[in-house]
Design a protein around this motif. Structure first.
Motif, PDB file in Angstrom:
ATOM      1  N   LEU A  69       0.850  -1.195   0.000  1.00 38.55           N
ATOM      2  CA  LEU A  69       0.000   0.000   0.000  1.00 38.55           C
ATOM      3  C   LEU A  69       0.878   1.233   0.000  1.00 38.55           C
ATOM      4  CD1 LEU A  69      -2.792  -0.759   2.630  1.00 38.55           C
ATOM      5  CD2 LEU A  69      -3.031  -0.699   0.139  1.00 38.55           C
ATOM      6  N   ASP A  70       0.567   2.169  -0.876  1.00 39.42           N
ATOM      7  CA  ASP A  70       1.344   3.400  -1.007  1.00 39.42           C
ATOM      8  C   ASP A  70       0.487   4.591  -0.590  1.00 39.42           C
ATOM      9  OD1 ASP A  70       3.630   5.027  -2.110  1.00 39.42           O
ATOM     10  OD2 ASP A  70       2.032   5.721  -3.434  1.00 39.42           O
ATOM     11  N   THR A  71       0.931   5.309   0.447  1.00 41.54           N
ATOM     12  CA  THR A  71       0.207   6.479   0.923  1.00 41.54           C
ATOM     13  C   THR A  71       1.195   7.612   1.168  1.00 41.54           C
ATOM     14  OG1 THR A  71      -1.412   7.268   2.537  1.00 41.54           O
ATOM     15  CG2 THR A  71       0.240   5.711   3.340  1.00 41.54           C
ATOM     16  N   ALA A  74       0.811  13.946   1.854  1.00 43.01           N
ATOM     17  CA  ALA A  74       0.301  14.835   0.805  1.00 43.01           C
ATOM     18  C   ALA A  74      -0.940  14.289   0.115  1.00 43.01           C
ATOM     19  CB  ALA A  74       1.397  15.096  -0.230  1.00 43.01           C
ATOM     20  N   TYR A  75      -1.384  13.080   0.498  1.00 43.55           N
ATOM     21  CA  TYR A  75      -2.581  12.496  -0.105  1.00 43.55           C
ATOM     22  C   TYR A  75      -3.831  12.829   0.711  1.00 43.55           C
ATOM     23  CZ  TYR A  75       0.604   9.636  -2.965  1.00 43.55           C
ATOM     24  OH  TYR A  75       1.580   9.196  -3.825  1.00 43.55           O
ATOM     25  N   GLY A  76      -3.877  14.028   1.266  1.00 40.31           N
ATOM     26  CA  GLY A  76      -5.065  14.448   1.991  1.00 40.31           C
ATOM     27  C   GLY A  76      -5.309  13.564   3.207  1.00 40.31           C
ATOM     28  N   ARG A  77      -6.482  12.942   3.274  1.00 38.94           N
ATOM     29  CA  ARG A  77      -6.863  12.139   4.445  1.00 38.94           C
ATOM     30  C   ARG A  77      -6.518  10.648   4.292  1.00 38.94           C
ATOM     31  NH1 ARG A  77     -12.094  11.668   5.061  1.00 38.94           N
ATOM     32  NH2 ARG A  77     -11.782  10.941   7.193  1.00 38.94           N
ATOM     33  N   SER A  78      -5.716  10.310   3.291  1.00 36.85           N
ATOM     34  CA  SER A  78      -5.436   8.895   3.008  1.00 36.85           C
ATOM     35  C   SER A  78      -4.904   8.148   4.231  1.00 36.85           C
ATOM     36  CB  SER A  78      -4.439   8.793   1.850  1.00 36.85           C
ATOM     37  OG  SER A  78      -4.045   7.461   1.641  1.00 36.85           O
ATOM     38  N   ARG A  90      -2.436  -5.487  10.195  1.00 38.40           N
ATOM     39  CA  ARG A  90      -1.124  -4.877   9.977  1.00 38.40           C
ATOM     40  C   ARG A  90      -0.122  -5.846   9.366  1.00 38.40           C
ATOM     41  NH1 ARG A  90       2.391  -2.925   8.128  1.00 38.40           N
ATOM     42  NH2 ARG A  90       3.858  -1.314   8.830  1.00 38.40           N
ATOM     43  N   GLN A  91      -0.160  -7.105   9.839  1.00 36.84           N
ATOM     44  CA  GLN A  91       0.830  -8.086   9.382  1.00 36.84           C
ATOM     45  C   GLN A  91       0.621  -8.473   7.919  1.00 36.84           C
ATOM     46  OE1 GLN A  91      -1.658  -8.602  11.492  1.00 36.84           O
ATOM     47  NE2 GLN A  91      -2.866 -10.194  10.455  1.00 36.84           N
ATOM     48  N   ASP A  92      -0.530  -8.132   7.354  1.00 43.30           N
ATOM     49  CA  ASP A  92      -0.828  -8.513   5.969  1.00 43.30           C
ATOM     50  C   ASP A  92      -0.306  -7.503   4.942  1.00 43.30           C
ATOM     51  OD1 ASP A  92      -2.260 -10.713   6.911  1.00 43.30           O
ATOM     52  OD2 ASP A  92      -4.124  -9.557   7.052  1.00 43.30           O
ATOM     53  N   TRP A  93       0.170  -6.356   5.401  1.00 46.35           N
ATOM     54  CA  TRP A  93       0.479  -5.260   4.483  1.00 46.35           C
ATOM     55  C   TRP A  93       1.914  -4.758   4.626  1.00 46.35           C
ATOM     56  CZ3 TRP A  93      -3.071  -4.463   0.871  1.00 46.35           C
ATOM     57  CH2 TRP A  93      -4.408  -4.788   1.146  1.00 46.35           C
ATOM     58  N   VAL A  94       2.486  -4.385   3.519  1.00 45.69           N
ATOM     59  CA  VAL A  94       3.727  -3.607   3.478  1.00 45.69           C
ATOM     60  C   VAL A  94       3.288  -2.162   3.200  1.00 45.69           C
ATOM     61  CG1 VAL A  94       5.885  -3.199   2.220  1.00 45.69           C
ATOM     62  CG2 VAL A  94       5.115  -5.547   2.683  1.00 45.69           C
ATOM     63  N   ILE A  95       3.472  -1.284   4.202  1.00 40.59           N
ATOM     64  CA  ILE A  95       2.959   0.080   4.095  1.00 40.59           C
ATOM     65  C   ILE A  95       4.100   1.042   3.769  1.00 40.59           C
ATOM     66  CG2 ILE A  95       1.798   1.977   5.286  1.00 40.59           C
ATOM     67  CD1 ILE A  95       0.306  -0.061   6.955  1.00 40.59           C
ATOM     68  N   VAL A  96       3.900   1.782   2.681  1.00 35.32           N
ATOM     69  CA  VAL A  96       4.846   2.803   2.236  1.00 35.32           C
ATOM     70  C   VAL A  96       4.214   4.163   2.471  1.00 35.32           C
ATOM     71  CG1 VAL A  96       6.179   3.694   0.280  1.00 35.32           C
ATOM     72  CG2 VAL A  96       5.576   1.261   0.372  1.00 35.32           C
ATOM     73  N   SER A  97       4.913   5.043   3.178  1.00 34.93           N
ATOM     74  CA  SER A  97       4.458   6.431   3.236  1.00 34.93           C
ATOM     75  C   SER A  97       5.617   7.354   2.862  1.00 34.93           C
ATOM     76  CB  SER A  97       3.865   6.785   4.603  1.00 34.93           C
ATOM     77  OG  SER A  97       3.144   8.017   4.506  1.00 34.93           O
ATOM     78  N   LYS A  98       5.398   8.645   2.975  1.00 33.33           N
ATOM     79  CA  LYS A  98       6.370   9.628   2.474  1.00 33.33           C
ATOM     80  C   LYS A  98       6.622  10.703   3.529  1.00 33.33           C
ATOM     81  CE  LYS A  98       5.206   7.858  -1.717  1.00 33.33           C
ATOM     82  NZ  LYS A  98       3.788   7.889  -1.802  1.00 33.33           N
ATOM     83  N   VAL A  99       7.587  11.542   3.225  1.00 30.25           N
ATOM     84  CA  VAL A  99       7.893  12.691   4.062  1.00 30.25           C
ATOM     85  C   VAL A  99       8.388  13.812   3.142  1.00 30.25           C
ATOM     86  CG1 VAL A  99      10.308  12.069   4.482  1.00 30.25           C
ATOM     87  CG2 VAL A  99       9.056  13.367   6.200  1.00 30.25           C
ATOM     88  N   GLY A 100       8.164  15.047   3.560  1.00 28.19           N
ATOM     89  CA  GLY A 100       8.706  16.171   2.792  1.00 28.19           C
ATOM     90  C   GLY A 100       7.645  17.050   2.169  1.00 28.19           C
ATOM     91  N   GLU A 101       6.589  16.441   1.615  1.00 24.13           N
ATOM     92  CA  GLU A 101       5.525  17.240   0.994  1.00 24.13           C
ATOM     93  C   GLU A 101       4.299  17.271   1.893  1.00 24.13           C
ATOM     94  OE1 GLU A 101       2.646  17.549  -2.982  1.00 24.13           O
ATOM     95  OE2 GLU A 101       4.195  16.001  -2.903  1.00 24.13           O
TER      96      GLU A 101
END
Length: 277
Positions: A69-71, A74-78, A90-101
Motif C-alpha cells: 500500500l502506497d500512501t 500529501a494524499y489528503g486524508r489517506s 497490519r501483518q498482511d500489508w507492506v505500508i509505504v508512506s512519504k515525508v517532505g511534501e
C-alpha cells in the motif's frame, strides 16, 4: 476463457524489495484517491470513496494477492483513513508512506528539515495506527540533488531506521541523478517509468546491479498512454515495466474494482510469460 483470467492473482508472484528483507506484490495499491481529489492529474474526475467502499477495495486487493500500500501525508486524508480500515490486518500489508511534501488548502509545500521529518513520521505512525512503517520515501520537490545533499532528511531517516520506526527508506524523485544518489545511501527509489517516459531507466539499471528496491510510479501514465488501435495499454505498460529486472513493484491508483482485477490478471499473465521466456 474469460472465467480463468478473472481468477489470476499475485499471491505466488511476490518478490524481494531490493535487499530490505521485505517481500512485495508486483503491483501495489496507490491510495491518493482515498484522501485527495484536488490538484491530482487524472484524465477523468472521480469521487473519494466512502469507508465501506474503500474497505471493500482493500479486501479485494488482499484477495488478489496485493500486499503493498502506497500512501503519503500529501494524499489528503489517506493515512488517517487507512489506520482504522486496516485494524487487525497490519501483518498482511507492506505500508509505504512519504515525508517532505505537505498538502493544505489545495496547495503543496515542502519541508526537509530534521524536525519536520521526525514530526511527519510520528504523525504517520499515529494516523496509520502502527508502531513502524515498512518503507518511508522522501517526496521530492523536483530539486532532487539539493534535497539529498543539502537537507537533513536522509540522515534523519537513517536514524529513524536505526530506532526501528521505519524498516527501510528511500526517495521518490524526478531526475536520474537524484535517483542514483538516493540509491547509494537508501534502500529504494520510486521512479517514473512508462510507455511515455523512460528517461529514468538508468536508475532501474543501477538498482538491478546493486540489489536496491524500485517502485514504479505513473506505471500506466496516469491513464494517458497512447497506443496503436487494438493494443491493451495496461498489458503493453506491464510488458515494458516487468521486463526490467530492477523493478520490484508498480503502483496502480485505481479505485475501480474491475480495473484493479484486470490490472492484476494482466500483470500476472505478463510476469508468468516473462518467467517462461
Amino acid at each position: 476463457m474469460g472465467g480463468t483470467t478473472a481468477m489470476k492473482t499475485l499471491h505466488d508472484l511476490h518478490r524481494p524489495l531490493g535487499s530490505t528483507g521485505l517481500s512485495v506484490s508486483p503491483l501495489g495499491l496507490g491510495t491518493v484517491k482515498l484522501g485527495r481529489d484536488q490538484g491530482v492529474k487524472y484524465p477523468n474526475g472521480f469521487s473519494i470513496p466512502d469507508d465501506f467502499t474503500a474497505g471493500q477495495l482493500l479486501q479485494l486487493a488482499r484477495e488478489l494477492g496485493i500486499n503493498l500500500l502506497d500512501t503519503a501525508p500529501a494524499y489528503g486524508r489517506s493515512e488517517e483513513r487507512l489506520g482504522p480500515l486496516l485494524r487487525g490486518q497490519r501483518q498482511d500489508w507492506v505500508i509505504v508512506s512519504k515525508v517532505g511534501e505537505e498538502f493544505d488548502n489545495g496547495l503543496s509545500h515542502f519541508d526537509f528539515s530534521a524536525a519536520h521529518t521526525r514530526r511527519s513520521v510520528e504523525r504517520s505512525l499515529q494516523r496509520l495506527e502502527t508502531d513502524y512503517l515498512d518503507l518511508l520515501l522522501v517526496h521530492s520537490d523536483g530539486n532532487d540533488l539539493a534535497v539529498l545533499e543539502h537537507s537533513e532528511v536522509y540522515p534523519t531517516l537513517a536514524a529513524l531506521k536505526a530506532e526501528g520506526k521505519i524498516r527501510a527508506f528511500g526517495f521518490s524523485g524526478k531526475t536520474v541523478d537524484g535517483g542514483l544518489l538516493a540509491l547509494q545511501d537508501g534502500d529504494c527509489a520510486m521512479v517514473t517509468y512508462n510507455l511515455n517516459e523512460q528517461a529514468e531507466r538508468p536508475v532501474l539499471d543501477y538498482a538491478a546491479a546493486h540489489r536496491k528496491g524500485i517502485l514504479i510510479k505513473k506505471a500506466l501514465a496516469s491513464g494517458h498512454a497512447c497506443l496503436a488501435p487494438g493494443q491493451d495499454p495496461v498489458r503493453a505498460s506491464f510488458e515494458l515495466i516487468f521486463a526490467h529486472p530492477g523493478v520490484s513493484s508498480a503502483i496502480v491508483g485505481t479505485i475501480n474494482p474491475l480495473h484493479l482485477a484486470h490490472n492484476v490478471a494482466t500483470a500476472a499473465t505478463v510476469i508468468e510469460a516473462l518467467g517462461h521466456s
